[in-house]
Design a protein around this motif. Structure first.
Motif, mmCIF file in Angstrom:
data_model
loop_
_atom_site.group_PDB
_atom_site.id
_atom_site.type_symbol
_atom_site.label_atom_id
_atom_site.label_comp_id
_atom_site.label_asym_id
_atom_site.label_seq_id
_atom_site.Cartn_x
_atom_site.Cartn_y
_atom_site.Cartn_z
ATOM 1 N N PHE A 76 43.123 -53.457 38.986
ATOM 2 C CA PHE A 76 43.403 -53.402 40.234
ATOM 3 C C PHE A 76 43.985 -54.626 41.171
ATOM 4 C CE2 PHE A 76 40.896 -53.509 44.397
ATOM 5 C CZ PHE A 76 41.567 -52.181 45.158
ATOM 6 N N TRP A 77 43.050 -55.708 40.818
ATOM 7 C CA TRP A 77 43.515 -56.860 41.843
ATOM 8 C C TRP A 77 44.940 -57.461 41.468
ATOM 9 C CZ3 TRP A 77 41.486 -57.079 45.893
ATOM 10 C CH2 TRP A 77 39.903 -56.771 46.461
ATOM 11 N N ALA A 86 52.349 -61.368 46.203
ATOM 12 C CA ALA A 86 51.678 -62.746 45.897
ATOM 13 C C ALA A 86 51.931 -62.986 44.469
ATOM 14 C CB ALA A 86 50.037 -62.565 46.232
ATOM 15 N N ALA A 87 52.384 -62.065 43.795
ATOM 16 C CA ALA A 87 52.382 -62.252 42.438
ATOM 17 C C ALA A 87 53.882 -61.355 41.948
ATOM 18 C CB ALA A 87 51.268 -61.729 41.531
ATOM 19 N N SER A 90 55.953 -58.401 36.001
ATOM 20 C CA SER A 90 56.520 -58.949 34.880
ATOM 21 C C SER A 90 56.179 -57.632 33.797
ATOM 22 C CB SER A 90 55.790 -60.354 34.599
ATOM 23 O OG SER A 90 54.417 -59.846 34.387
ATOM 24 N N SER A 91 56.804 -57.932 32.722
ATOM 25 C CA SER A 91 56.812 -56.960 31.676
ATOM 26 C C SER A 91 55.246 -57.342 31.115
ATOM 27 C CB SER A 91 57.715 -57.667 30.422
ATOM 28 O OG SER A 91 57.394 -58.742 30.069
ATOM 29 N N PHE A 92 54.419 -58.453 31.383
ATOM 30 C CA PHE A 92 53.223 -58.422 30.697
ATOM 31 C C PHE A 92 52.498 -57.589 31.723
ATOM 32 C CE2 PHE A 92 49.134 -60.690 30.587
ATOM 33 C CZ PHE A 92 49.004 -60.507 29.493
ATOM 34 N N TYR A 93 52.512 -57.484 33.021
ATOM 35 C CA TYR A 93 51.987 -56.507 33.707
ATOM 36 C C TYR A 93 51.925 -54.821 33.300
ATOM 37 C CZ TYR A 93 50.830 -53.548 37.743
ATOM 38 O OH TYR A 93 50.222 -52.567 38.653
ATOM 39 N N PHE A 94 53.166 -54.669 33.078
ATOM 40 C CA PHE A 94 53.474 -53.219 32.395
ATOM 41 C C PHE A 94 52.894 -53.213 31.064
ATOM 42 C CE2 PHE A 94 57.080 -53.377 35.519
ATOM 43 C CZ PHE A 94 56.575 -52.063 36.135
ATOM 44 N N ALA A 95 52.652 -54.080 30.218
ATOM 45 C CA ALA A 95 51.986 -53.828 28.869
ATOM 46 C C ALA A 95 50.486 -53.808 29.269
ATOM 47 C CB ALA A 95 52.396 -55.230 28.138
ATOM 48 N N TYR A 96 50.046 -54.579 30.114
ATOM 49 C CA TYR A 96 48.547 -54.462 30.479
ATOM 50 C C TYR A 96 48.273 -53.182 31.201
ATOM 51 C CZ TYR A 96 43.894 -55.886 32.025
ATOM 52 O OH TYR A 96 42.511 -55.915 32.243
#
Length: 144
Positions: A76-77, A86-87, A90-96
């Protein structure tokens, strides 16, 4: 839990409602992860003086919500930071995101299965959460 104990009808319903509460609140408060945890906590507090069977399942439902709350809160955050630039995305976000969605689906299916089974009077111990529940909820502390 004792395998030979057969819960009464009202016990089965109250225990099943602890899981139903978390399912319904997920649908209503999905964007805010704290809503589900608070609703399960309130249901636990309302039923903590009932029979051991009911208390045990309310405790297991509450214990199972804590890790779900943590992973949903991070997502959520993180999503809010991306939304307000603010960020970076990334592909790491989609993986998470994929992992959290999968974790939520597994929890949803397991909770639904547990709710139905408990309502039928069967004991369902979740692999990780049942030992924690056993430590938190003791049969000799039953209040009448």
């Amino acid at each position: 839990m004792k395998d030979y104990y057969v819960p009464q009808g009202y016990e089965r319903e109250a225990a099943a409602h602890s899981y139903l509460m978390s399912l319904l609140v997920v649908m209503v408060g999905l964007p805010l992860p704290i809503v589900n945890l608070l609703a399960t906590l309130i249901f636990y507090l309302a039923n903590r003086h009932k029979t051991y069977f009911v208390r045990w399942h309310c405790t297991q439902a509450l214990v199972s919500q804590v890790p779900l709350f943590l992973v949903n809160c991070v997502l959520f955050w993180w999503s809010m930071r991306i939304l307000f630039d603010a960020a970076p995305l990334s592909s790491f976000y989609f993986a998470y995101l994929f992992t959290v969605v999968l974790f939520n689906l597994i929890d949803f299916v397991a909770t639904f299965h547990t709710m139905v089974s408990v309502n039928k009077g069967r004991q369902v111990d979740w692999y990780v959460y049942a030992p924690l529940t056993d430590m938190l909820c003791r049969p000799n502390s039953e209040r009448r």
